[in-house]
Write a protein that holds these residues in place. Structure first.
Motif, short mmCIF file in Angstrom:
data_model
loop_
_atom_site.label_atom_id
_atom_site.label_comp_id
_atom_site.label_asym_id
_atom_site.label_seq_id
_atom_site.Cartn_x
_atom_site.Cartn_y
_atom_site.Cartn_z
N LYS A 71 0.68 -1.15 -0.12
CA LYS A 71 -0.01 0.03 0.02
C LYS A 71 0.87 1.34 0.00
CE LYS A 71 -4.18 -1.89 2.44
NZ LYS A 71 -5.03 -1.83 3.23
N THR A 72 2.16 1.06 -0.15
CA THR A 72 2.87 2.36 -0.24
C THR A 72 3.41 2.54 -1.51
OG1 THR A 72 3.64 2.01 2.19
CG2 THR A 72 5.00 3.58 0.39
N LYS A 73 3.17 3.51 -2.53
CA LYS A 73 3.40 3.67 -3.79
C LYS A 73 4.16 5.20 -3.97
CE LYS A 73 -0.53 0.87 -5.33
NZ LYS A 73 -0.85 0.51 -3.78
N ILE A 74 5.26 5.20 -4.50
CA ILE A 74 6.03 6.56 -4.67
C ILE A 74 6.81 6.77 -5.91
CG2 ILE A 74 8.04 7.66 -3.44
CD1 ILE A 74 7.60 6.38 -1.02
N ALA A 75 6.54 7.82 -6.46
CA ALA A 75 7.32 8.02 -7.83
C ALA A 75 8.18 9.26 -7.67
CB ALA A 75 6.37 8.54 -8.81
N CYS A 76 9.46 9.05 -8.35
CA CYS A 76 10.57 10.05 -7.78
C CYS A 76 11.23 10.50 -9.07
CB CYS A 76 11.68 9.26 -7.09
SG CYS A 76 12.93 10.37 -6.80
N ALA A 77 11.43 11.71 -9.25
CA ALA A 77 12.01 12.32 -10.61
C ALA A 77 13.21 13.01 -10.04
CB ALA A 77 11.19 13.08 -11.25
N VAL A 78 14.43 13.05 -10.86
CA VAL A 78 15.61 13.61 -10.67
C VAL A 78 15.91 14.70 -11.86
CG1 VAL A 78 18.41 13.38 -10.26
CG2 VAL A 78 16.59 11.89 -9.05
N TYR A 79 16.11 15.98 -11.51
CA TYR A 79 16.61 17.05 -12.63
C TYR A 79 17.88 17.54 -12.25
CZ TYR A 79 11.68 16.56 -13.77
OH TYR A 79 10.44 16.19 -14.36
N GLY A 80 18.89 17.34 -13.09
CA GLY A 80 20.16 17.85 -12.80
C GLY A 80 21.51 16.91 -13.15
N PRO A 81 22.52 17.40 -12.99
CA PRO A 81 23.06 18.39 -12.33
C PRO A 81 22.77 19.63 -13.38
CG PRO A 81 24.68 17.19 -12.73
CD PRO A 81 23.41 16.33 -13.22
N ARG A 82 22.23 20.61 -12.97
CA ARG A 82 22.09 22.24 -13.49
C ARG A 82 22.75 23.09 -13.04
NH1 ARG A 82 15.45 21.69 -13.79
NH2 ARG A 82 15.17 21.39 -11.66
N GLN A 83 23.07 24.38 -13.57
CA GLN A 83 23.99 25.50 -13.12
C GLN A 83 22.95 26.22 -12.18
OE1 GLN A 83 25.91 27.84 -15.80
NE2 GLN A 83 26.83 29.24 -14.32
N SER A 84 23.21 26.52 -10.98
CA SER A 84 22.58 27.28 -10.12
C SER A 84 22.68 28.60 -10.69
CB SER A 84 23.11 27.08 -8.73
OG SER A 84 23.00 25.89 -8.13
N LYS A 85 21.20 29.36 -10.47
CA LYS A 85 21.41 30.88 -10.85
C LYS A 85 21.12 31.54 -9.74
CE LYS A 85 19.76 29.59 -15.68
NZ LYS A 85 18.59 29.79 -16.69
N ASN A 86 21.81 32.75 -9.83
CA ASN A 86 21.28 33.76 -8.90
C ASN A 86 21.91 33.33 -7.36
OD1 ASN A 86 20.06 35.31 -10.64
ND2 ASN A 86 18.03 34.43 -10.38
N THR A 87 22.89 32.54 -7.48
CA THR A 87 23.41 32.19 -6.20
C THR A 87 25.07 32.24 -6.00
OG1 THR A 87 23.71 29.99 -6.91
CG2 THR A 87 21.81 30.45 -5.67
N ALA A 88 25.49 32.41 -5.01
CA ALA A 88 27.14 32.48 -5.12
C ALA A 88 27.55 31.26 -5.24
CB ALA A 88 27.34 32.82 -3.57
#
Length: 263
Positions: A71-88
């Motif tokens: 009864k436990t059903k989970i979907a997961c999606a990963v995006y990246g690695p991508r460049q961080s914007k507006n961060t140090a």
């Protein structure tokens, strides 16, 4: 003349309706009469629920995975690695985890907005995964992990299954890691330790524990404990969970191998 009380914007349902009948109603009645000290129903104390794991189901993402344990059903999606914007600038990459419950995932309908429960699950899964990803190889980059809980059967099961799905999705995305992260939960019910407890079993327990490990390195990445448990009981739970983590690791590795061969 328009009919009074008739809404033209949607299809009106029938005037009479009947609730659906489910096959597991009898099981719910049996669970209701269960008392502390009785043996576990359906499984032995050290048995875990069967695992269905399928990587690569979401084609738009860099990596994805779907996991189902009854009864436990989970979907997961990963995006990246991508460049961080507006961060140090940072010499190490960032790992972001976001967990969201589907409105129909629990017995009581969940609100579409995020709440404290979503954030606590995200923190627990983030802690389990953080030490396995080689973020030092990804300067000024961000890896985003989005987890959707389609059906929930206990918070402990969601954290354990969500960690497994997220680690599988990271591997499917080709992100370099030290090893696959797998997790197993346990609950102290009376004097017995039950592995992979359900929501009803958690309610009857005095304490619970979730162990996240990297079996390939023999390393523990996270321990999440709740309730009242003595130190010797916690150590026993960890030993039993670690044994099951080795078995879960083989399931994850085989699922990734089968996915590569099929593609």
């Amino acid at each position: 003349m328009a009919q009074a009380g008739f809404d033209r914007r949607r299809i009106n349902g029938p005037e009479e309706s009947f609730p659906p009948t489910y096959d597991d109603d009898d099981d719910d009645i049996e669970d209701a009469v269960w008392k502390l000290g009785m043996p576990r129903k359906g499984r032995n104390p050290n048995d875990i629920r069967p695992i269905f794991l399928q990587p690569g189901l979401i084609t738009q993402a860099n990596g994805s995975a779907y996991i189902e344990t009854e009864k436990t059903k989970i979907a997961c999606a990963v995006y990246g690695p991508r460049q961080s914007k507006n961060t140090a600038y940072s010499e190490k990459g960032r790992l972001n985890v976001e967990v969201k419950f589907a409105p129909y995932s629990c017995e009581r309908r969940k609100a579409p907005m995020r709440d404290a429960e979503d954030r606590s699950l995200a923190v627990a899964i983030h802690q389990a995964l953080l030490s396995s990803v080689r973020l030092e190889l990804l300067p000024k980059s961000t890896i985003d992990i989005f987890i959707v809980i389609i059906e929930a059967d206990g918070i402990e099961g969601c954290i354990a299954s969500g960690s497994v799905a997220a680690s599988t999705a990271l591997a499917d995305a080709g992100i370099e890691m030290f090893g696959l992260v797998v997790a197993c939960s346990a609950a102290l019910v009376g004097q017995d330790i039950w592995l992979d407890p359900t929501a009803l079993e958690i309610q009857a327990s005095s304490g619970s524990l979730i162990l996240s490990t990297i079996p390939a390195l023999g390393m523990v990445t996270s321990v999440w404990q709740n309730g009242q448990m003595r130190s010797e009981e916690v150590l026993k739970c960890m030993d039993l969970c670690q044994e099951r983590c080795t078995e879960i690791h083989s399931v994850v590795a085989q699922a990734l191998l089968d996915n590569v061969r099929s593609s």
